[in-house]
Design an enzyme around this catalytic site. Structure first.
Site, PDB file in Angstrom:
ATOM      1  N   HIS A 105       0.824  -1.213   0.000  1.00 20.46           N
ATOM      2  CA  HIS A 105       0.000   0.000   0.000  1.00 20.46           C
ATOM      3  C   HIS A 105       0.859   1.264   0.000  1.00 20.46           C
ATOM      4  O   HIS A 105       1.591   1.510   0.959  1.00 20.46           O
ATOM      5  CB  HIS A 105      -0.881  -0.033   1.252  1.00 20.46           C
ATOM      6  CG  HIS A 105      -1.804   1.130   1.393  1.00 20.46           C
ATOM      7  ND1 HIS A 105      -1.763   1.983   2.476  1.00 20.46           N
ATOM      8  CD2 HIS A 105      -2.797   1.580   0.595  1.00 20.46           C
ATOM      9  CE1 HIS A 105      -2.708   2.894   2.348  1.00 20.46           C
ATOM     10  NE2 HIS A 105      -3.343   2.682   1.208  1.00 20.46           N
ATOM     11  N   HIS A 111      -0.490  10.867  -2.701  1.00 18.79           N
ATOM     12  CA  HIS A 111      -1.818  10.526  -2.177  1.00 18.79           C
ATOM     13  C   HIS A 111      -2.750  11.726  -2.071  1.00 18.79           C
ATOM     14  O   HIS A 111      -3.904  11.656  -2.484  1.00 18.79           O
ATOM     15  CB  HIS A 111      -1.665   9.879  -0.795  1.00 18.79           C
ATOM     16  CG  HIS A 111      -2.967   9.498  -0.168  1.00 18.79           C
ATOM     17  ND1 HIS A 111      -3.730  10.384   0.568  1.00 18.79           N
ATOM     18  CD2 HIS A 111      -3.648   8.327  -0.181  1.00 18.79           C
ATOM     19  CE1 HIS A 111      -4.830   9.763   0.985  1.00 18.79           C
ATOM     20  NE2 HIS A 111      -4.806   8.520   0.555  1.00 18.79           N
TER      21      HIS A 111
HETATM   22  O1  G3P Z   1      -6.530   1.675  -2.689  1.00 15.51           O
HETATM   23  C1  G3P Z   1      -6.727   1.343  -1.362  1.00 15.51           C
HETATM   24  C2  G3P Z   1      -6.492   2.503  -0.439  1.00 15.51           C
HETATM   25  O2  G3P Z   1      -5.294   3.107  -0.791  1.00 15.51           O
HETATM   26  C3  G3P Z   1      -7.618   3.503  -0.468  1.00 15.51           C
HETATM   27  O3  G3P Z   1      -7.470   4.538   0.455  1.00 15.51           O
HETATM   28  O4  G3P Z   1      -6.770   6.760   1.203  1.00 15.51           O
HETATM   29  O5  G3P Z   1      -5.170   4.877   1.374  1.00 15.51           O
HETATM   30  O6  G3P Z   1      -5.737   5.846  -0.828  1.00 15.51           O
HETATM   31  P1  G3P Z   1      -6.235   5.542   0.552  1.00 15.51           P
HETATM   32 MG    MG Z   2      -4.685   4.514  -2.186  1.00 19.59          MG
END
Ligand code: G3P
Ligand code: MG
Length: 240
Positions: A8, A50
């Site tokens: 992630h 992000h």
């Molecule tokens: O794609 C999964 C996750 O990354 C979604 O939430 O805010 O971490 O981008 P976020």
């Molecule tokens: Mg994400």
């Protein structure tokens, strides 16, 4: 080995999120895939970051979309950690170049829910084709209008519905918007949803699974992949 482990924002539990260092570390740790987030610069470059703003993860300030790539590439994302000195905001093309020669899958999350970047879907699809990554790509977004657009524009690429809470019969909703997979928050996952999704041919990859207990619960439910900040930890659990 299942579930696949997606890193992630890269291996962001250890390296600064969404940097080349975090992506290289994920590859080294044996991740099966990488998840990252993209925004568009003022000159329409697809950049990996992000937030809609620069403040949290770089030494810059203001909106990502108000700066050109020339300005963004000078920013620092190491937060003073000597070992990560020189890390900044990558271009999506740099990550595609890193992953094209590997077997890893790449989940590109389009961050177009708050800022509706004009031309973002086209730019992402063009880059994926340029690097021949069509078969290993998953395009996701919390903006489901964008998912429907992507599914229409690039039917050869897998698209995924991102959601946080109790979406009703999500395996049917996925088909409704033209998506082939579901990316739910892990608390929204039940074994029944995973079973129904599997029967409908829809993959399930929950986020963000960081504890051993949550990993075991997701694996027992039969998910296809987990999206985690700690790919190395779960790879080690799989080997044990
Ligand atoms: O794609 C999964 C996750 O990354 C979604 O939430 O805010 O971490 O981008 P976020
Ligand atoms: Mg994400």
């Amino acid at each position: 080995m299942y579930p696949l482990i997606y890193a992630h924002r890269g291996a962001s539990g250890h390296a600064p999120e969404n940097t080349m260092a975090a992506f290289r570390l994920a590859v080294q740790e044996g991740a099966g895939g990488i998840e990252l987030d993209v925004q568009l610069s003022a000159d329409k470059q697809v950049v990996v970051i992000h937030d809609e703003t620069l403040d949290r993860t770089t030494d810059g300030t203001g909106a990502v979309g108000s700066r050109t790539w020339e300005e963004l590439c000078r920013l620092d994302a190491s937060f003073g950690q000597e070992v990560y000195r020189g890390e900044g905001i990558p271009l999506l093309s740099q990550v595609l170049e890193l992953l094209a020669p590997t077997q890893l899958e790449l989940n590109i999350e389009l961050k177009n829910g708050i800022v509706p970047y004009d031309g973002m879907e086209e730019a992402v699809v063009r880059l994926v084709r340029q690097y021949g990554m069509e078969k290993r790509i998953v395009l996701s977004s919390f903006n489901h209008y964008s998912i429907a657009r992507l599914a229409g524009m690039a039917p050869d690429m897998e698209t995924a519905v991102l959601y946080s809470e109790g979406l009703y019969r999500p395996w049917e909703y996925a088909a409704f918007v033209g998506a082939r997979s579901l990316h739910p928050h892990y608390l929204a996952v039940t074994p029944e949803i995973v079973m129904n999704a599997r029967m409908a041919g829809v993959k399930v990859r929950p986020w963000t699974v960081n504890s051993d207990d949550d990993y075991r619960r997701m694996a027992a439910a039969g998910v296809d992949a987990v999206i985690t900040n700690y790919p190395g930890r779960f790879k080690a659990m799989q080997k044990a």
